[in-house]
Design a protein around this motif. Structure first.
Motif, PDB file in Angstrom:
ATOM      1  N   UNK A 189      -5.700   1.864  -7.599  1.00 40.44           N
ATOM      2  CA  UNK A 189      -6.399   2.896  -7.041  1.00 40.44           C
ATOM      3  C   UNK A 189      -8.218   2.469  -7.295  1.00 40.44           C
ATOM      4  N   UNK A 190      -8.487   2.012  -5.223  1.00 38.16           N
ATOM      5  CA  UNK A 190      -9.493   2.316  -5.705  1.00 38.16           C
ATOM      6  C   UNK A 190     -10.369   2.550  -4.446  1.00 38.16           C
ATOM      7  N   UNK A 191     -11.935   3.870  -4.269  1.00 33.84           N
ATOM      8  CA  UNK A 191     -12.189   3.797  -3.241  1.00 33.84           C
ATOM      9  C   UNK A 191     -13.790   3.854  -2.989  1.00 33.84           C
ATOM     10  N   UNK A 192     -14.675   3.856  -2.638  1.00 32.65           N
ATOM     11  CA  UNK A 192     -16.145   3.457  -2.873  1.00 32.65           C
ATOM     12  C   UNK A 192     -16.873   4.087  -4.192  1.00 32.65           C
ATOM     13  N   UNK A 193     -16.249   4.650  -5.041  1.00 31.28           N
ATOM     14  CA  UNK A 193     -17.121   4.608  -6.380  1.00 31.28           C
ATOM     15  C   UNK A 193     -16.572   4.674  -7.565  1.00 31.28           C
ATOM     16  N   UNK A 194     -15.195   3.697  -6.926  1.00 30.55           N
ATOM     17  CA  UNK A 194     -13.836   3.514  -8.568  1.00 30.55           C
ATOM     18  C   UNK A 194     -13.047   3.104  -7.952  1.00 30.55           C
ATOM     19  N   UNK A 195     -12.938   2.133  -9.325  1.00 30.74           N
ATOM     20  CA  UNK A 195     -11.450   1.624  -8.976  1.00 30.74           C
ATOM     21  C   UNK A 195     -10.661   1.389 -10.281  1.00 30.74           C
ATOM     22  N   UNK A 196      -8.981   1.601 -10.746  1.00 32.63           N
ATOM     23  CA  UNK A 196      -8.474   2.104 -11.630  1.00 32.63           C
ATOM     24  C   UNK A 196      -6.938   1.214 -11.354  1.00 32.63           C
ATOM     25  N   UNK A 197      -7.005   0.570 -12.415  1.00 32.42           N
ATOM     26  CA  UNK A 197      -5.768  -0.479 -12.631  1.00 32.42           C
ATOM     27  C   UNK A 197      -4.182   0.056 -13.881  1.00 32.42           C
ATOM     28  N   UNK A 208       0.380  -1.081  -0.237  1.00 33.42           N
ATOM     29  CA  UNK A 208       0.106  -0.331   0.356  1.00 33.42           C
ATOM     30  C   UNK A 208       1.023   1.377   0.288  1.00 33.42           C
ATOM     31  N   UNK A 209       0.528   2.082  -0.550  1.00 34.87           N
ATOM     32  CA  UNK A 209       1.087   3.243  -1.156  1.00 34.87           C
ATOM     33  C   UNK A 209       0.357   4.185  -0.401  1.00 34.87           C
ATOM     34  N   UNK A 210      -0.860   4.548  -0.109  1.00 42.17           N
ATOM     35  CA  UNK A 210      -1.512   5.367   0.445  1.00 42.17           C
ATOM     36  C   UNK A 210      -3.331   5.410   0.638  1.00 42.17           C
ATOM     37  N   UNK A 211      -3.816   5.750   0.966  1.00 39.84           N
ATOM     38  CA  UNK A 211      -5.173   5.260   1.662  1.00 39.84           C
ATOM     39  C   UNK A 211      -6.114   4.820  -0.210  1.00 39.84           C
ATOM     40  N   UNK A 212      -5.955   3.494  -0.188  1.00 39.19           N
ATOM     41  CA  UNK A 212      -6.770   3.192  -1.899  1.00 39.19           C
ATOM     42  C   UNK A 212      -5.917   2.908  -2.264  1.00 39.19           C
ATOM     43  N   UNK A 213      -5.126   3.261  -2.613  1.00 41.29           N
ATOM     44  CA  UNK A 213      -3.744   3.337  -3.763  1.00 41.29           C
ATOM     45  C   UNK A 213      -2.662   2.097  -3.291  1.00 41.29           C
ATOM     46  N   UNK A 214      -2.148   1.043  -3.813  1.00 41.76           N
ATOM     47  CA  UNK A 214      -0.720   0.151  -4.135  1.00 41.76           C
ATOM     48  C   UNK A 214      -0.623  -0.377  -5.308  1.00 41.76           C
ATOM     49  N   UNK A 215       0.429  -1.276  -5.357  1.00 41.45           N
ATOM     50  CA  UNK A 215       1.175  -1.640  -6.327  1.00 41.45           C
ATOM     51  C   UNK A 215       1.853  -2.889  -6.019  1.00 41.45           C
ATOM     52  N   UNK A 216       2.267  -3.549  -7.125  1.00 46.61           N
ATOM     53  CA  UNK A 216       2.946  -5.380  -6.575  1.00 46.61           C
ATOM     54  C   UNK A 216       3.871  -5.479  -7.827  1.00 46.61           C
ATOM     55  N   UNK A 217       3.970  -6.811  -7.907  1.00 44.60           N
ATOM     56  CA  UNK A 217       3.978  -7.599  -8.773  1.00 44.60           C
ATOM     57  C   UNK A 217       4.110  -8.462  -8.965  1.00 44.60           C
ATOM     58  N   UNK A 218       4.291  -9.994  -9.840  1.00 46.16           N
ATOM     59  CA  UNK A 218       4.681 -11.188  -9.882  1.00 46.16           C
ATOM     60  C   UNK A 218       5.489 -11.350 -11.163  1.00 46.16           C
ATOM     61  N   UNK A 219       5.957 -11.625 -10.573  1.00 44.58           N
ATOM     62  CA  UNK A 219       7.286 -12.196 -11.494  1.00 44.58           C
ATOM     63  C   UNK A 219       7.675 -13.651 -11.658  1.00 44.58           C
ATOM     64  N   UNK A 220       7.939 -14.623 -12.918  1.00 47.07           N
ATOM     65  CA  UNK A 220       8.087 -15.843 -13.122  1.00 47.07           C
ATOM     66  C   UNK A 220       8.667 -16.353 -14.196  1.00 47.07           C
ATOM     67  N   UNK A 221       9.737 -17.204 -14.011  1.00 47.93           N
ATOM     68  CA  UNK A 221      10.582 -17.333 -15.157  1.00 47.93           C
ATOM     69  C   UNK A 221      11.433 -18.777 -14.901  1.00 47.93           C
TER      70      UNK A 221
END
Length: 770
Positions: A374-382, A331-344
């Motif tokens: 990012x997400x809040x009560x009304x929207x989500x953004x990816x 989590x970077x800020x309330x409602x905002x996060x990041x991540x990764x998934x790396x496989x090889x």
């Protein structure tokens, strides 16, 4: 002189030291100190316990942890004896049937002497001491109640936690936290002759540091030494601690014999690292590592895990080979996060050569993804970038039909979903997406999609009606590989749908039980006009699986490259049987879709669709008795009078560690498999486990497992073998056995517990909770 007049031997005096001492020399209390048992009852083990990580903000003391055992610093000292003599300002001598109590410490002996100035107790003859439920029994004892320093001779001890017990020639209390056991044993077995025990020359137990160190140690099983080491260390409370894990030996049909000796680093409560040196006899040395971490920041939490392994100069492949799996979320800020998934992986054959399960060996598309949400009560953004490494089955070189297709790369993709409910009775939503697709061999391009929708639900007791209007608008800008006259494409398609249903209820009985039965008919109509989409590329669209969830969707495709034309009605009927508490006992369902015109938007133009109705879906699932449950689903083509797919499964679980599973799976022109698995007691202590997956179409076994388990009071023995298909033409066989000494270690080779849990639904560990 006698402090009290001599009493008859039959009379027992109770002597409250604090009261007398207060009158003579002021109030006397035991000093405030950490109350520690002599040999802290943890789970001494020849390996550290690799347990789930704790957030760095969580307290580390738990039940059973030495740090959680605190005595009352104001507890009085009380003594009882048949005869009490001595001087009130120096020492008190207690004779016959002696008992001394202070807080959580209780001492009994034939004789004892308490020195007031030194705060020291000496006891002889049938000495017993209890602290926090732990018991020490010996010939003589000396203990300083202030410093915790002392000793006990020829003790037998028994710990409350984990039922640990043993003997020693002497136990020395260095201080309140540290004790040294000389020529001692440790076991979780009851009785004077335990089935197994750990014997060590010296055993240092440091409760303050939560560590035990054993020197010159040997593990005995049935009187036979099975493991020896010059030194062992372990956690007293069972917490994670750096050290060597038990060696893991395996024998396989592929890779021959191998041995791994992991080492565990407990870096912090929320971070650890495990190294896996692994010698594969016919291939070489493989080095592996797994790092885990969790934690808290000002914005929220983060967690991740990375596993990597390298096989240096594989003697069979004549190359270095490797694998990496890494995940992270933060989590970077309330409602905002990041991540990764790396496989090889280094090559196509890596999963089939080194995987130890059917699922892992069959995985051929390895995801690499970096995303932010990012997400809040009304929207989500990816926003994300994504691609796959595709590993081909070796058989694809001679049979192209086995080739695994390479998905498009997303470089990048941004998706938005916004929604509001009950805005003056209306529900609305908006989906938008912008993606750049890249592929080394196919048409590349950019796609922009906007899809708004609005509905007005009418929900009343006993029925609902929901009309909905939606719009799909998309724009393509294509690059290399597309015809010059078709590089810019647009499409706008409206869709109207109406969903409706009724709910009836009645009281009835099911297998003699009072239940509420529902009858829920449902109709779902969809109208979407036809538009020729043959010029549009197919970046990520596929035929949706035909099931009850898909029956009630507007588009029969998943993805945005094809919008199916529709003039169709779905009819379904569901009946549920529910107990008075609300638990669903049985569910029955059937559904079918009816087409009022021919479907013209196709993924494959060579296979036109002209049916007036879809296949019929039937499903039944439930728990018809406390020990019987089942699940079934059938896709039936009424026109051809044939089944397209079916799945039947049943589970019988009449009691603990008793389960039988049976399953049948069928998909036309693809597979027809039967599966059986079970865990079952063969006698009072012997248990059998088994699984077989058989292809009725190819007349061959796809996977098999057979094992035996023996449960004693303080140990469990497991053995077995597993065989599974790794590629179309190759199989692998694992052989394993394991001796688990409760509260100490698991010794042997292979991972039978992991195999049993994955292969047998409902499997229960024999020593559950340890």
């Amino acid at each position: 002189m006698s402090w009290f007049p001599a009493a008859p031997p039959s009379q027992r005096w109770v002597f409250a030291l604090t009261a007398i001492a207060a009158a003579v020399a002021g109030t006397l209390h035991a000093p405030a100190a950490r109350a520690q048992a002599l040999a802290q009852p943890g789970q001494p083990s020849v390996q550290p316990s690799v347990r789930p990580l704790q957030s760095s903000t969580q307290p580390s003391a738990q039940a059973g942890d030495p740090r959680a055992r605190v005595d009352d610093p104001d507890a009085p000292i009380t003594a009882r004896a048949e005869e009490i003599t001595g001087r009130p300002d120096r020492e008190i001598v207690l004779e016959r049937d002696v008992e001394v109590i202070r807080g959580e410490t209780r001492l009994s002996a034939d004789t004892a002497c308490y020195k007031l100035v030194e705060q020291e107790v000496s006891a002889k003859g049938d000495v017993n001491m209890w602290r926090f439920g732990d018991r020490y029994q010996g010939d003589a004892l000396q203990l300083n109640l202030d410093s915790g320093k002392g000793w006990v001779l020829h003790p037998e001890y028994k710990m409350k936690l984990n039922n640990a017990q043993g003997r020693a020639s002497r136990i020395d209390f260095v201080n309140q936290d540290v004790a040294v056991v000389t020529d001692g044993t440790y076991s979780t077995c009851e009785g004077p002759n335990p089935d197994w025990y750990l014997k060590s020359g010296t055993l240092r137990l440091d409760a303050g540091r939560d560590v035990g160190v054993a020197g010159k140690s040997v593990v005995y099983f049935k009187g036979v030494p099975i493991l020896g080491a010059p030194a062992l260390s372990f956690s007293l409370s069972g917490a994670r601690r750096s050290g060597w894990l038990p060696p893991n030996v395996s024998f396989r049909s592929k890779g021959a014999g191998e041995i791994s000796v992991p080492y565990y680093f407990n870096i912090a409560p929320n971070r650890d690292l495990t190294l896996y040196p692994r010698l594969i006899l016919d291939r070489g040395l493989q080095m592996g590592a797994t790092a885990r971490y969790i934690g808290q920041t000002g914005a929220g939490s983060y967690a991740g895990q990375t596993h990597a392994e390298v096989l240096f100069n594989d003697r069979e492949a004549n190359a270095d080979r490797w694998l990496i799996n890494s995940t992270h979320a933060q989590a970077l800020a309330p409602g905002w996060s990041y991540g990764w998934n790396i496989r090889g992986a280094s090559d196509d054959d890596y999963p089939s050569d080194f995987s130890k399960s059917v699922a892992a060996s069959a995985e051929r598309q390895l995801l690499r993804e970096l995303r932010s949400d990012y997400q809040n009560q009304y929207l989500s953004l990816t926003a994300r970038v994504q691609n796959y490494q595709v590993l081909q089955d070796p058989a694809a070189a001679t049979d192209p039909s086995l080739t695994v297709p390479r998905p498009y790369d997303l470089l990048p993709q941004v998706r938005l979903h916004a929604r509001r409910y009950d805005v003056k009775g209306f529900d609305w939503a908006l989906d938008a997406e912008a993606t750049r697709f890249w592929h080394p061999d196919l048409v590349r391009g950019d796609r922009l999609v906007v899809a708004p929708q609005i509905s007005y639900p009418f929900v009343r007791p006993g029925y609902f009606v929901t009309p909905k209007l939606s719009l799909h608008a998309s724009s393509y800008q294509l690059g290399e590989g597309a015809p010059d006259d078709a590089r810019s494409l647009t499409r706008v398609l409206p869709t109207f749908s109406i969903d409706s249903g009724l709910v009836y209820e009645r009281e009835t009985k099911l297998f003699g039980r009072a239940v509420t039965q529902t009858l829920e008919p449902r109709l779902f109509y969809v109208r979407t006009p036809y538009k020729d989409q043959s010029d549009f590329p197919n970046f990520d669209t596929a035929q949706a699986g035909f099931n009850f969830a898909q029956l009630f969707t507007e588009n029969r495709y998943i993805g945005s490259d094809r919008i199916s034309d529709a003039n169709q009605l779905t009819a379904a009927l569901v009946s549920r049987f529910m107990e008075p508490g609300g638990a669903e006992r049985l569910r029955l369902a059937l559904g079918q879709r009816f087409y009022f015109r021919q479907q013209r938007v196709l993924l494959d133009p060579t296979t036109p669709l002209s049916e007036s109705r879809s296949d019929l879906l039937l499903a039944a699932a439930g728990r018809i008795a406390e020990d019987w449950s089942f699940d079934s689903a059938v896709q039936y083509n009424a026109s051809a009078r044939s089944t397209f797919s079916s799945n039947y499964s049943v589970q019988w679980q009449p009691g603990p560690k008793k389960v039988i599973n049976a399953e049948y799976r069928y998909l036309r022109d693809s597979f027809q498999n039967a599966l059986l698995s079970s865990q079952w007691p063969l006698s009072a202590r012997w248990y059998g486990v088994a699984r077989v997956s058989y292809s009725l179409r190819d007349n061959k076994i796809l996977e098999s497992l057979v094992g035996l388990e023996y449960k004693a009071d303080c140990w469990v023995f497991r053995t077995g073998a597993q065989r599974f298909v790794t590629t179309i033409r190759n199989t692998s066989t694992d052989v394993f056995f394991q001796l688990e000494l409760n509260g100490l270690s698991k010794l042997g080779f292979g991972s039978p517990l992991e195999a049993f849990y994955k292969s047998i639904p409902g499997y229960q560990r024999l020593n559950q909770g340890r």
